[in-house]
Design an enzyme around this catalytic site. Structure first.
Site, mmCIF file in Angstrom:
data_model
loop_
_atom_site.group_PDB
_atom_site.id
_atom_site.type_symbol
_atom_site.label_atom_id
_atom_site.label_comp_id
_atom_site.label_asym_id
_atom_site.label_seq_id
_atom_site.Cartn_x
_atom_site.Cartn_y
_atom_site.Cartn_z
ATOM 1 N N GLN A 173 61.881 39.174 73.656
ATOM 2 C CA GLN A 173 62.199 37.758 75.040
ATOM 3 C C GLN A 173 63.336 38.161 75.861
ATOM 4 O OE1 GLN A 173 61.088 33.652 73.184
ATOM 5 N NE2 GLN A 173 62.163 32.697 75.081
ATOM 6 N N THR A 235 47.799 13.775 64.787
ATOM 7 C CA THR A 235 47.260 12.752 64.366
ATOM 8 C C THR A 235 46.431 13.102 63.404
ATOM 9 O OG1 THR A 235 44.518 13.496 65.836
ATOM 10 C CG2 THR A 235 46.216 11.818 66.804
#
Length: 419
Positions: A173, A235
């Site tokens: 990165q 959820t």
């Protein structure tokens, strides 16, 4: 330019900065390029990915140029951050498919036209062709092992174990940041709070390799939390995806409209582009008239419009209203699919279309006697209309969009009959 940082601070979006004064000074003097990346670990992003990119979009609105990086290379390696064990390695083909899916979603958030139009990049383009000698001599030489071991993402894994592959992730990165700094004049990286270690490694690499006077900055965004302590963006059905095939626009709209009063203003600040005055007015509404749920509606509309467009938003509102009123006759076949995606579905193959037969076959009523009682008591509705005739026969007209019938028993129990 203080206006942008002021707005970000008011929204509570800045969590850590590497050099706040230097960054402020640079942003006041010039329009910069800055980037945020995402690894294609799935073929869709979920709402947990949104905040850093929406923050990047705020910079774009103030004249800066966003660079959106999809990690076609780093996605093959695996970021150890936030994981207690190694990620399963993905095939090249899978990563490439994922890259395409994610790119199309990011294209909805950014403006790619004009002087500061967004730039889409893929780190496979520069890291893919790199050979091992280049990696070890040109990059590996500049970052000490002790420096890498001190990173939270690595340190937290030393007890459970971390492979050399994931250990090198922070270097990869860092190479991205250096590449974008040199080739795109990119002076800043934005990421979630779990990316702090990777961002600072990138700054270290730039400091060592880009020569004297190299100026670059890093900023992280807070982890999005819920007031009740449960995890944001999840959820019972799992993650809330941006891909409408995985999470329908109706489900997406429902997720936001069901936000708790304690969280809704924070989310309006984080995720929407509504201004300060508008959000403060909605905050007052939460205090004085919470039953109207004006803030939740504004949040759900802004988010659904941004990710799925106006047409899908209007569809989600229509489904919501139809389900609330019980009048589902006005819905199209596609809207019925979305609205009733999770209700029990029965494929009816019988010849007899008497309502009693259908109720028993679909296990909506436990017996013919119970079915007759349910109908007589007014507990059964077909497509939102109550039926009390025990002899009622279902016809073509009872099939919404020619495909299915919605039967409701009692106040809340919905069932879908397909033929």
């Amino acid at each position: 330019m203080g206006h942008l940082l002021e707005d970000l601070r008011w929204r509570g979006i800045i969590y850590q900065e590497t050099d706040a004064d230097g960054m402020e000074e640079t942003l006041e003097k010039e329009k910069i390029s800055l980037y945020c990346g995402v690894d294609p670990t799935a073929d869709s992003m979920h709402i947990g990915h949104l905040l850093p990119f929406l923050t990047l979009r705020r910079f774009q609105q103030h004249g800066h140029r966003p660079i959106v990086l999809v990690g076609g290379f780093t996605g093959l390696i695996g970021d150890p951050s936030g994981k207690s064990e190694e990620r399963k390695l993905q095939t090249m083909e899978q990563v490439e498919l994922n890259v395409q899916g994610i790119k199309s979603q990011l294209e909805k958030i950014f403006d790619f036209e004009g002087d500061n139009g967004a730039v889409m990049t893929n780190n496979y383009d520069w890291a893919g062709p790199m050979n091992l000698i280049t990696f070890l001599r040109d990059y590996g030489k500049h970052i000490g092992v002790n420096y890498m071991l001190a990173k939270d993402t690595v340190a937290s894994r030393l007890d459970t174990g971390i492979s050399f592959t994931e250990f090198t992730y922070t270097l990869l990165q860092a190479i991205d940041f250096l590449h974008l700094y040199k080739n795109f004049n990119c002076k800043m990286q934005i990421g979630g709070s779990d990316q702090w270690g990777n961002i600072t490694t990138g700054l270290e690499m730039i400091r060592k390799m880009a020569g004297e006077g190299a100026k670059a900055y890093g900023m992280t965004i807070p982890l999005v939390t819920k007031a009740d302590g449960t995890k944001f963006g999840k959820t019972e059905g799992g993650a809330i995806w941006l891909d409408p095939k995985k999470t329908t626009p109706y489900e997406f709209y429902q997720f936001w409209i069901n936000t708790a009063d304690a969280d809704v203003i924070k989310y309006l600040k984080y995720f929407t582009f509504l201004g300060k005055e508008e959000i403060e007015a909605l905050e007052a509404s939460v205090e004085t008239e919470p039953h109207l749920r004006n803030a939740q509606r504004a949040l759900a509309e802004a988010m659904t419009r941004m990710i799925h467009g106006e047409e899908s938003l209007q569809q989600a509102i229509r489904i919501t209203e139809a389900l609330f009123s019980g009048d589902v006759k006005s819905l199209s076949a596609e809207e019925v699919e979305q609205g009733f995606k999770d209700v029990p579905t029965h494929l009816y193959e019988g010849e007899e279309l008497g309502l009693v037969d259908v109720l028993v076959a679909a296990k909506i009523s436990s017996s013919r006697r119970q079915a007759r009682e349910d109908i007589q008591n007014g507990a059964v509705s077909i497509n939102g209309e109550r039926v009390t005739d025990v002899q009622y026969e279902l016809t073509e007209e009872d099939r919404l969009g020619g495909a299915s019938t919605i039967i409701r028993r009692g106040k809340k129990k919905y069932f879908m009959i397909r033929y």
